[in-house]
Motif scaffolding. Structure first.
Motif, PDB file in Angstrom:
ATOM      1  N   ASP A   1      95.839  76.443  21.507  1.00 33.22           N
ATOM      2  CA  ASP A   1      95.530  77.725  20.889  1.00 33.22           C
ATOM      3  C   ASP A   1      94.030  77.865  20.631  1.00 33.22           C
ATOM      4  OD1 ASP A   1      95.608  80.112  19.452  1.00 33.22           O
ATOM      5  OD2 ASP A   1      96.092  79.099  17.564  1.00 33.22           O
ATOM      6  N   GLY A   2      93.348  78.579  21.502  1.00 27.51           N
ATOM      7  CA  GLY A   2      91.939  78.893  21.288  1.00 27.51           C
ATOM      8  C   GLY A   2      90.998  77.745  21.590  1.00 27.51           C
ATOM      9  N   PHE A   3      89.803  77.838  21.001  1.00 28.92           N
ATOM     10  CA  PHE A   3      88.703  76.909  21.263  1.00 28.92           C
ATOM     11  C   PHE A   3      88.144  76.406  19.932  1.00 28.92           C
ATOM     12  CE2 PHE A   3      89.262  79.532  24.851  1.00 28.92           C
ATOM     13  CZ  PHE A   3      88.823  78.832  25.963  1.00 28.92           C
ATOM     14  N   ALA A   4      87.870  75.113  19.857  1.00 31.99           N
ATOM     15  CA  ALA A   4      87.293  74.564  18.627  1.00 31.99           C
ATOM     16  C   ALA A   4      86.123  73.665  18.971  1.00 31.99           C
ATOM     17  CB  ALA A   4      88.341  73.791  17.840  1.00 31.99           C
ATOM     18  N   MET A   5      85.099  73.704  18.129  1.00 35.19           N
ATOM     19  CA  MET A   5      83.921  72.868  18.349  1.00 35.19           C
ATOM     20  C   MET A   5      83.463  72.295  17.014  1.00 35.19           C
ATOM     21  SD  MET A   5      80.368  73.882  20.183  1.00 35.19           S
ATOM     22  CE  MET A   5      81.216  74.341  21.692  1.00 35.19           C
ATOM     23  N   GLU A   6      83.193  70.987  17.018  1.00 37.98           N
ATOM     24  CA  GLU A   6      82.750  70.309  15.803  1.00 37.98           C
ATOM     25  C   GLU A   6      81.315  69.826  15.968  1.00 37.98           C
ATOM     26  OE1 GLU A   6      85.040  67.271  13.343  1.00 37.98           O
ATOM     27  OE2 GLU A   6      83.867  65.939  14.610  1.00 37.98           O
ATOM     28  N   ALA A   7      80.510  70.005  14.923  1.00 39.19           N
ATOM     29  CA  ALA A   7      79.175  69.411  14.878  1.00 39.19           C
ATOM     30  C   ALA A   7      79.152  68.414  13.731  1.00 39.19           C
ATOM     31  CB  ALA A   7      78.119  70.491  14.658  1.00 39.19           C
ATOM     32  N   ARG A   8      78.608  67.240  13.993  1.00 38.08           N
ATOM     33  CA  ARG A   8      78.492  66.241  12.937  1.00 38.08           C
ATOM     34  C   ARG A   8      77.132  66.389  12.266  1.00 38.08           C
ATOM     35  NH1 ARG A   8      81.016  60.506  15.016  1.00 38.08           N
ATOM     36  NH2 ARG A   8      82.717  61.353  16.287  1.00 38.08           N
ATOM     37  N   VAL A   9      77.151  66.615  10.979  1.00 37.73           N
ATOM     38  CA  VAL A   9      75.902  66.733  10.225  1.00 37.73           C
ATOM     39  C   VAL A   9      75.552  65.345   9.690  1.00 37.73           C
ATOM     40  CG1 VAL A   9      74.755  67.814   8.263  1.00 37.73           C
ATOM     41  CG2 VAL A   9      76.375  69.128   9.651  1.00 37.73           C
ATOM     42  N   TYR A  10      74.445  64.813  10.190  1.00 37.70           N
ATOM     43  CA  TYR A  10      73.990  63.484   9.795  1.00 37.70           C
ATOM     44  C   TYR A  10      72.827  63.577   8.821  1.00 37.70           C
ATOM     45  CZ  TYR A  10      76.667  61.357  13.666  1.00 37.70           C
ATOM     46  OH  TYR A  10      77.662  60.924  14.506  1.00 37.70           O
ATOM     47  N   SER A  11      72.754  62.584   7.916  1.00 36.41           N
ATOM     48  CA  SER A  11      71.643  62.499   6.982  1.00 36.41           C
ATOM     49  C   SER A  11      70.521  61.740   7.676  1.00 36.41           C
ATOM     50  CB  SER A  11      72.127  61.741   5.732  1.00 36.41           C
ATOM     51  OG  SER A  11      71.207  61.897   4.690  1.00 36.41           O
ATOM     52  N   GLU A  12      69.638  62.475   8.318  1.00 36.52           N
ATOM     53  CA  GLU A  12      68.552  61.821   9.050  1.00 36.52           C
ATOM     54  C   GLU A  12      67.384  62.773   9.246  1.00 36.52           C
ATOM     55  OE1 GLU A  12      70.676  60.715  12.624  1.00 36.52           O
ATOM     56  OE2 GLU A  12      70.116  62.567  13.642  1.00 36.52           O
ATOM     57  N   ASP A  13      66.223  62.186   9.460  1.00 42.03           N
ATOM     58  CA  ASP A  13      65.018  62.961   9.735  1.00 42.03           C
ATOM     59  C   ASP A  13      65.158  63.561  11.137  1.00 42.03           C
ATOM     60  OD1 ASP A  13      62.485  63.772  10.589  1.00 42.03           O
ATOM     61  OD2 ASP A  13      61.486  62.304   9.309  1.00 42.03           O
ATOM     62  N   PRO A  14      65.187  64.896  11.266  1.00 41.06           N
ATOM     63  CA  PRO A  14      65.446  65.478  12.589  1.00 41.06           C
ATOM     64  C   PRO A  14      64.323  65.203  13.602  1.00 41.06           C
ATOM     65  CG  PRO A  14      64.890  67.190  11.008  1.00 41.06           C
ATOM     66  CD  PRO A  14      65.017  65.910  10.232  1.00 41.06           C
ATOM     67  N   ARG A  15      63.136  64.829  13.115  1.00 37.49           N
ATOM     68  CA  ARG A  15      62.039  64.566  14.050  1.00 37.49           C
ATOM     69  C   ARG A  15      62.077  63.134  14.579  1.00 37.49           C
ATOM     70  NH1 ARG A  15      57.817  64.948  10.265  1.00 37.49           N
ATOM     71  NH2 ARG A  15      59.595  64.630   8.905  1.00 37.49           N
ATOM     72  N   THR A  16      62.427  62.179  13.707  1.00 29.37           N
ATOM     73  CA  THR A  16      62.390  60.772  14.118  1.00 29.37           C
ATOM     74  C   THR A  16      63.778  60.171  14.319  1.00 29.37           C
ATOM     75  OG1 THR A  16      62.437  60.049  11.823  1.00 29.37           O
ATOM     76  CG2 THR A  16      60.269  60.427  12.795  1.00 29.37           C
ATOM     77  N   GLY A  17      64.796  60.795  13.758  1.00 28.10           N
ATOM     78  CA  GLY A  17      66.142  60.220  13.826  1.00 28.10           C
ATOM     79  C   GLY A  17      66.352  59.096  12.823  1.00 28.10           C
ATOM     80  N   LEU A  18      65.356  58.824  11.989  1.00 31.82           N
ATOM     81  CA  LEU A  18      65.495  57.753  10.993  1.00 31.82           C
ATOM     82  C   LEU A  18      66.428  58.203   9.857  1.00 31.82           C
ATOM     83  CD1 LEU A  18      61.845  56.401  10.641  1.00 31.82           C
ATOM     84  CD2 LEU A  18      63.816  55.185  11.589  1.00 31.82           C
ATOM     85  N   PRO A  19      67.182  57.248   9.277  1.00 30.77           N
ATOM     86  CA  PRO A  19      68.089  57.583   8.182  1.00 30.77           C
ATOM     87  C   PRO A  19      67.343  58.225   7.019  1.00 30.77           C
ATOM     88  CG  PRO A  19      68.389  55.303   8.840  1.00 30.77           C
ATOM     89  CD  PRO A  19      67.206  55.810   9.587  1.00 30.77           C
ATOM     90  N   SER A  20      67.995  59.174   6.368  1.00 30.88           N
ATOM     91  CA  SER A  20      67.418  59.821   5.201  1.00 30.88           C
ATOM     92  C   SER A  20      68.359  59.590   4.027  1.00 30.88           C
ATOM     93  CB  SER A  20      67.250  61.316   5.482  1.00 30.88           C
ATOM     94  OG  SER A  20      66.796  61.980   4.330  1.00 30.88           O
ATOM     95  N   THR A  21      67.860  58.940   2.971  1.00 31.65           N
ATOM     96  CA  THR A  21      68.686  58.678   1.799  1.00 31.65           C
ATOM     97  C   THR A  21      68.116  59.444   0.615  1.00 31.65           C
ATOM     98  OG1 THR A  21      67.355  56.716   1.378  1.00 31.65           O
ATOM     99  CG2 THR A  21      69.433  56.376   2.522  1.00 31.65           C
ATOM    100  N   GLY A  22      68.904  59.613  -0.425  1.00 28.05           N
ATOM    101  CA  GLY A  22      68.406  60.299  -1.613  1.00 28.05           C
ATOM    102  C   GLY A  22      69.529  60.978  -2.368  1.00 28.05           C
ATOM    103  N   LEU A  23      69.150  61.712  -3.398  1.00 31.64           N
ATOM    104  CA  LEU A  23      70.114  62.412  -4.236  1.00 31.64           C
ATOM    105  C   LEU A  23      70.343  63.816  -3.684  1.00 31.64           C
ATOM    106  CD1 LEU A  23      71.516  61.820  -7.079  1.00 31.64           C
ATOM    107  CD2 LEU A  23      69.815  63.434  -7.960  1.00 31.64           C
ATOM    108  N   LEU A  24      71.597  64.206  -3.537  1.00 35.11           N
ATOM    109  CA  LEU A  24      71.909  65.564  -3.075  1.00 35.11           C
ATOM    110  C   LEU A  24      71.685  66.529  -4.237  1.00 35.11           C
ATOM    111  CD1 LEU A  24      75.169  64.858  -1.042  1.00 35.11           C
ATOM    112  CD2 LEU A  24      73.041  65.754  -0.098  1.00 35.11           C
ATOM    113  N   SER A  25      70.456  67.034  -4.319  1.00 27.18           N
ATOM    114  CA  SER A  25      70.116  67.890  -5.459  1.00 27.18           C
ATOM    115  C   SER A  25      70.817  69.247  -5.339  1.00 27.18           C
ATOM    116  CB  SER A  25      68.601  68.083  -5.529  1.00 27.18           C
ATOM    117  OG  SER A  25      68.129  68.586  -4.297  1.00 27.18           O
TER     118      SER A  25
END
Lengths: 448, 73
Positions: free
Chosen positions: A330-354
């Motif tokens: 039934d229909g079409f579905a697409m998933e995107a995974r949202v990662y916690s990372e620096d979009p320029r370097t791909g390095l992990p990004s940690t911190g408080l979700l303000s």
């Protein structure tokens, strides 16, 4: 028959822990959430019927700690355990320990975890059961054996650990020189990462599509498929965007493959949900990659196009339940995974979700294990959220996914959302011109 | 001659240290490997020189911008 469960312990964290708790609510089963010190503020803890703390924060101290988890099972009196994905989900030792503690492991019997955990065995079994498999070797004990096998298969070649997963220790090698230089180093790395240091070789498929079939088995020879997912958009062998149906491949060809995968699950009396991962080469030829004996991160894509609650079905099958009726696509579905990372370097990004705002939109599903005010720590994987867009056309699914990503407000850590937005508007992507090298070819993406 | 601080770009753990105090390193040599969010992150020498100080050891946790090592150029 184990019969319906009364209380289920979730041996996992994050989005999948929350997802399993929701399935328990739906089935009228009490849920037990376990949590590490780092996850003490997670929102799903309030949604579970009961919670139990694990001491420590590292994965080894907590979600990978079999004695500590078995202790929680005994203390809570749970009669079932859902392992989620990652962590101990494919550990035969964990499944056996759960059974020894008198509870049911929500997943396949331990023999399937063992069988599919050894990639050389899995290849041999699938060949025997009639699934197409690309050229490969058995275990290569030393460099000489590897060079001989590589000569037979042809370069470029993939060197892989038999007990591996997640792309760890996997190398694509151009020629005999590169294989000679890399072999002992790869062995060392694999010995450090896995219990089993066996290596084997597989033909390296240039620019493949990754297409996987969702299967269900009842353990009595009954099996079915829930169509395919295309997961060709990856970086560092980690999936980034997944969709169903697989675009640009004929329905007839896909149904034939899905039917074969279901037949294989039936032939081995497979008794849970599983995924048969295949690669498709540039000529359209499919070959078996591996079988995942657990629920997948991207299971929501299949749920969106079939209406089947995969997690609830998995729990019911573990309780001796029956397979669902074959649903239409039934229909079409697409998933995107949202990662916690620096979009320029791909390095992990940690911190408080303000700030975290999860939009509620028609045709959109967002799974996250986080809430505003919670910390994103370095202890676990960087997955923040899974965003799924559904539509009656692929274009509508993409459009809804894009709008949802724009509406998902995250502050306090950096995310890959800017990259996802670019990809979802890319001409080649929209034309379904996909392969596993797609993200690496784009210079503006990290980890070239 | 100058002393250069090598700082961590991420919050995480020290997985492996590849050099010792007194070692000569070239620019781009891997000094240590950090682990964060199941990812291995190599820390490279920003300049050629001699390792003057190593402030961390394997399994230490490190904060973002924490000084990991000092190189004398």
């Amino acid at each position: 028959m184990p019969g319906p469960f009364r209380k289920l312990l979730v041996a996992n964290r994050g989005a999948i822990a929350r997802r399993v708790i929701r399935a328990c609510d739906k089935l009228g089963i009490r849920s037990v959430a376990v949590y590490s010190e780092a996850d003490a503020g997670a929102p799903y803890l309030a949604e579970a019927s009961e919670t139990l703390a694990l001491s420590g924060s590292t994965a080894g101290e907590t979600y990978l700690n079999i004695p500590a988890l078995v202790d929680c099972v005994k203390r809570s009196g749970a009669d079932a355990v859902h392992p989620g994905y990652g962590f101990l989900s494919e550990s035969a030792a964990f499944a056996v320990a759960i059974e020894d503690a008198g509870a049911v492991f929500v997943g396949p019997s331990p023999r399937f975890l063992e069988m599919m955990g050894d990639k050389i065995n899995a290849r041999a079994l699938m060949t025997e059961l009639g699934l197409p498999v690309f050229a490969g070797s058995g275990a290569v004990a030393d460099l000489d054996a590897a060079l001989q096998a590589a000569e037979r298969i042809g370069y470029p070649i993939m060197l892989k650990p038999a007990g591996g997963g997640g792309g760890i220790g996997m190398r694509a090698l151009r020629d005999a020189d590169e294989l000679s230089r890399t072999f002992s180093q790869a062995r060392k790395l694999v010995t450090a990462a896995f219990d089993d240091d066996t290596l084997f070789l597989e033909a390296c498929i240039a620019s493949p599509r990754h297409v996987e079939i969702q299967v269900l088995g009842d353990g009595k020879g009954g099996a079915m498929h829930l169509y395919e997912r295309d997961c060709s958009l990856q970086r560092r062998h980690q999936k980034v965007i997944e969709e169903a149906p697989a675009p640009g491949i004929s329905r007839q060809e896909l149904d034939l493959l899905a039917t074969k995968a279901a037949a294989v699950a039936g032939a081995m009396n497979y008794d849970s949900a599983g995924t048969v991962e295949m690669l498709r080469d540039a000529d359209g030829k499919f070959g078996f990659l591996e079988m995942n004996t657990r629920i997948q991160v991207e299971h929501g894509v299949t749920e969106a196009v079939t209406g089947i609650d995969l997690v609830a079905t998995q729990i019911e099958l573990a309780a001796g339940g029956r397979l669902p009726e074959q649903p239409p696509l039934d229909g079409f579905a697409m998933e995107a995974r949202v990662y916690s990372e620096d979009p320029r370097t791909g390095l992990p990004s940690t911190g408080l979700l303000s700030h975290l705002r999860v939009p509620d939109m028609f045709g959109v599903r967002i799974d996250t294990g986080y809430a505003q005010g919670q910390a994103v720590t370095p202890f676990y994987d960087p997955l923040l959220a899974k965003v799924i867009g559904w539509g009656t056309t692929r274009e509508q699914a993409v459009g809804r996914l894009l709008v949802a990503l724009k509406g998902l407000e995250i502050r306090g850590v950096q995310t890959n959302i800017p990259l996802l937005e670019v990809v979802l508007q890319d001409d080649e992507f929209l034309a379904a011109d996909l392969d596993t090298g797609f993200l690496d070819r784009r210079r503006w993406l990290p980890f070239k | 001659m100058a002393n250069i601080d090598v700082e961590s770009e991420v919050q995480g753990n020290v997985w492996k240290v590849e050099v010792a105090v007194g070692d000569q390193v070239a620019q781009g040599d891997v000094l240590m490997i950090l682990e964060s969010m199941k990812m291995e992150i190599p820390v490279e020498a920003p300049a050629a020189g001699r390792i003057l100080e190593l402030r961390v050891k394997p399994e230490d946790s490190v904060a973002e911008d924490e000084v990991l090592a000092v190189i004398e150029t």
